[in-house]
Design a protein around this motif. Structure first.
Motif, PDB file in Angstrom:
ATOM      1  N   VAL A 104      39.727  26.676  35.778  1.00  0.00           N
ATOM      2  CA  VAL A 104      38.507  27.109  36.497  1.00  0.00           C
ATOM      3  C   VAL A 104      38.501  27.377  38.054  1.00  0.00           C
ATOM      4  O   VAL A 104      37.610  27.400  38.683  1.00  0.00           O
ATOM      5  CB  VAL A 104      37.212  26.437  36.062  1.00  0.00           C
TER       6      VAL A 104
ATOM      7  N   LYS B 195      40.016  24.672  40.158  1.00  0.00           N
ATOM      8  CA  LYS B 195      40.064  23.426  40.875  1.00  0.00           C
ATOM      9  C   LYS B 195      40.984  23.503  41.878  1.00  0.00           C
ATOM     10  O   LYS B 195      40.757  23.170  43.247  1.00  0.00           O
ATOM     11  CB  LYS B 195      40.149  22.147  40.089  1.00  0.00           C
TER      12      LYS B 195
ATOM     13  N   MET C 120      36.455  33.033  40.708  1.00  0.00           N
ATOM     14  CA  MET C 120      37.135  34.237  39.840  1.00  0.00           C
ATOM     15  C   MET C 120      35.849  35.045  39.695  1.00  0.00           C
ATOM     16  O   MET C 120      35.863  35.657  38.416  1.00  0.00           O
ATOM     17  CB  MET C 120      38.008  33.631  38.761  1.00  0.00           C
TER      18      MET C 120
ATOM     19  N   VAL D 152      33.534  33.334  45.064  1.00  0.00           N
ATOM     20  CA  VAL D 152      34.555  33.653  45.213  1.00  0.00           C
ATOM     21  C   VAL D 152      35.119  34.721  44.203  1.00  0.00           C
ATOM     22  O   VAL D 152      34.948  34.443  43.095  1.00  0.00           O
ATOM     23  CB  VAL D 152      35.684  32.441  45.189  1.00  0.00           C
TER      24      VAL D 152
ATOM     25  N   VAL E 254      44.711  35.967  45.086  1.00  0.00           N
ATOM     26  CA  VAL E 254      44.739  34.523  45.003  1.00  0.00           C
ATOM     27  C   VAL E 254      45.575  34.164  43.935  1.00  0.00           C
ATOM     28  O   VAL E 254      46.168  32.907  44.226  1.00  0.00           O
ATOM     29  CB  VAL E 254      43.165  34.199  44.555  1.00  0.00           C
TER      30      VAL E 254
HETATM   31  N1  LIG Z   1      39.530  34.113  42.675  1.00  0.00           N
HETATM   32  C1  LIG Z   1      40.472  34.000  42.085  1.00  0.00           C
HETATM   33  N2  LIG Z   1      41.102  35.408  41.687  1.00  0.00           N
HETATM   34  C2  LIG Z   1      42.160  35.612  40.923  1.00  0.00           C
HETATM   35  N3  LIG Z   1      42.931  34.511  40.297  1.00  0.00           N
HETATM   36  C3  LIG Z   1      42.329  33.226  40.499  1.00  0.00           C
HETATM   37  C4  LIG Z   1      41.296  32.923  41.488  1.00  0.00           C
HETATM   38  N4  LIG Z   1      41.116  31.657  41.623  1.00  0.00           N
HETATM   39  C5  LIG Z   1      42.265  30.983  41.035  1.00  0.00           C
HETATM   40  N5  LIG Z   1      43.083  32.104  40.289  1.00  0.00           N
HETATM   41  C6  LIG Z   1      44.184  31.875  39.430  1.00  0.00           C
HETATM   42  O1  LIG Z   1      43.499  31.374  38.163  1.00  0.00           O
HETATM   43  C7  LIG Z   1      44.553  30.369  37.781  1.00  0.00           C
HETATM   44  C8  LIG Z   1      43.663  29.046  37.381  1.00  0.00           C
HETATM   45  O2  LIG Z   1      43.319  28.524  38.488  1.00  0.00           O
HETATM   46  P1  LIG Z   1      43.614  27.069  39.080  1.00  0.00           P
HETATM   47  O3  LIG Z   1      45.071  26.496  38.463  1.00  0.00           O
HETATM   48  O4  LIG Z   1      43.383  26.591  40.484  1.00  0.00           O
HETATM   49  O5  LIG Z   1      42.590  26.160  38.299  1.00  0.00           O
HETATM   50  P2  LIG Z   1      42.329  24.728  37.644  1.00  0.00           P
HETATM   51  O6  LIG Z   1      41.056  24.653  37.353  1.00  0.00           O
HETATM   52  O7  LIG Z   1      42.893  23.941  38.735  1.00  0.00           O
HETATM   53  O8  LIG Z   1      43.520  24.670  36.334  1.00  0.00           O
HETATM   54  P3  LIG Z   1      43.751  23.170  35.615  1.00  0.00           P
HETATM   55  O9  LIG Z   1      42.462  23.017  34.755  1.00  0.00           O
HETATM   56  O10 LIG Z   1      44.881  23.780  34.846  1.00  0.00           O
HETATM   57  O11 LIG Z   1      44.139  22.219  36.642  1.00  0.00           O
HETATM   58  C9  LIG Z   1      45.682  30.247  38.488  1.00  0.00           C
HETATM   59  O12 LIG Z   1      46.804  31.160  37.950  1.00  0.00           O
HETATM   60  C10 LIG Z   1      45.155  30.757  39.971  1.00  0.00           C
HETATM   61  O13 LIG Z   1      45.995  31.147  40.583  1.00  0.00           O
END
Ligand SMILES: Nc1ncnc2c1ncn2[C@@H]1O[C@H](COP(=O)(O)OP(=O)(O)OP(=O)(O)O)[C@@H](O)[C@H]1O
Ligand SMILES: Nc1ncnc2c1ncn2[C@@H]1O[C@H](COP(=O)(O)OP(=O)(O)OP(=O)(O)O)[C@@H](O)[C@H]1O
Ligand SMILES: [Mg+2]
Ligand SMILES: [Mg+2]
Lengths: 250, 250
Positions: free
Chosen positions: A14, A16, A183, A211, A217
């Protein structure tokens, strides 16, 4: 007094990690002293900062188990300082489970450093286990990144219950600062419905702006950067800079 | 002999749950007898099947701890049968950690049922902990849903190492069937680069076709359905039906 913010949501993917890295970078670029904490054994934050977790001898794992001080593992990347993690941190979960005061391991570790930073951002893993509990216990505020889709939305209630538990047992001053709509796909009604629903069902503040979904991103970590360095004039970068100023970090 | 397939990837939000539900539904609709196993305490699969996890007295948690048989918790939803989970399953992780033979809890529980099903699909949580190890030990094949972005790609090596460990210690017949490219954004080069990289770095088969990004898929759980029921003629539904037939379930 430094702001300590846990970025938490047990739902996977999501944004984070993306939110911690991008808000951190935005705050660093306006001169705030920023500490990032990678609380996820998958070490995505560490990796997206251009650090290879597999080459680290010491990491947050050693600090949580009191084998090293936070200052021994801290790494500087541009304006940011990070306490990096490695897959070993999965072992910390098992170790900590049997220890008294296990919820305070992170708080104890970062307390000596707090006076050196204006803001600390903690990247939590996708679970409500002992690592996330440590993040919530060490923090004063929580930001909840929310991917505006049904399966993410359903976890919010559980997260808020966990935050209530932490407030009752280990950290009475913990406050939910609000939700970041990540996203965000403005072309669909689904995203708008989910946001409206979260506001009304839980009375949560939705921090502005959302965002937007943007490939800029998602591409950024390929080169060890976040979107603010990779595509500074893109919509994603603008949104994270605007969100960073909403936080009003002194 | 029934096909037992673990759908695993420790990265969050890469469409593990969506893939289990949609492949299961596609196979069920061509007359296969399908069992779905929700191995995630967040119970997203259970929820997306229209079941409220909070109203269940017994769940996979009780089965893993040998307090109930799998047949006692099984629920039928249309053509599908599911072993549902609840947040209690997070407690199973703690309980199992100290038990001998803890990796076999799920395998032992589903063995008596295997003759009743043509295919079993196991939805793993976003971690490489004891629950996913149980999923990999109970399965004969692994499918890896891959969101074609950098932060998902980096976890594949670690997942394959874990699969090797399971093969060495608890399940010598485990095979990686291949990768499913999920939420595929064909307009960007990033997705293509990540897929090509995963194929060449790890020699993995990329099952065809990729599942396109489509709001129809994300909306479906709102009404307790997967995309095949919600939008049967959409590109997402077509892709999952095509993937289901690639699996050649007897
Ligand atoms: N605004 C956005 N637009 C497009 N892609 C995005 C955006 N924000 C994040 N992403 C992409 O979505 C994916 C998931 O994001 P991220 O890894 O930060 O989530 P997370 O919640 O930390 O995941 P996890 O639960 O595995 O820790 C990543 O590939 C990231 O680059
Ligand atoms: N092809 C697709 N197009 C658009 N959205 C999708 C697609 N596949 C999955 N999604 C959505 O992406 C989000 C993540 O999917 P899902 O929950 O299935 O991933 P997961 O890997 O099981 O996550 P977790 O790691 O939290 O268990 C969900 O909101 C889901 O509805
Ligand atoms: Mg993350
Ligand atoms: Mg899932």
């Amino acid at each position: 007094m430094s702001r300590v913010i846990a970025v938490a949501n047990q739902k996977g993917g999501v944004a984070k990690t993306t939110t911690v890295h991008s808000l951190g970078s935005a705050l660093g670029s306006v001169g705030k002293r920023v500490l990032l904490v990678d609380l996820d054994p998958q070490a995505c934050l560490t990796y997206s900062l251009g650090i290879d977790p597999e080459r680290l001898d010491l990491s947050l794992h050693d600090v949580m188990l009191r084998r090293a001080g936070a200052d021994q593992i801290a790494l500087t990347v541009g304006d940011l300082t990070v306490l990096p993690s490695t897959i070993d941190l999965a072992g910390a979960e098992v170790h900590l489970l049997t220890k008294t005061g296990r919820e305070y391991a992170l708080r104890r570790a970062i307390e000596p450093l707090l006076s050196c930073y204006d803001v600390v951002l903690i990247d939590c893993p996708p679970s409500l286990g002992i690592l996330t509990i440590n993040g919530l216990t060490a923090a004063r505020e929580v930001i909840v990144p929310l991917q505006c889709e049904t399966l993410s939305h359903r976890g919010v209630g559980q997260l808020l219950e966990t935050i209530d538990d932490v407030r009752s047992y280990t950290n009475p001053e913990l406050r939910v600062r609000g939700v970041v709509a990540t996203m965000f796909d403005s072309r669909t009604n689904l995203a708008r419905r989910v946001i409206a629903d979260v506001e009304s069902s839980y009375g949560l503040t939705v921090l502005q702006p959302p965002v937007p979904k943007s490939v800029k991103v998602a591409e950024a970590p390929e080169t060890g950067r976040c979107v603010l360095e990779h595509a500074p004039s893109s919509k994603g970068a603008e949104a994270y800079r605007a969100l960073a100023s909403t936080l009003e970090v002194a």
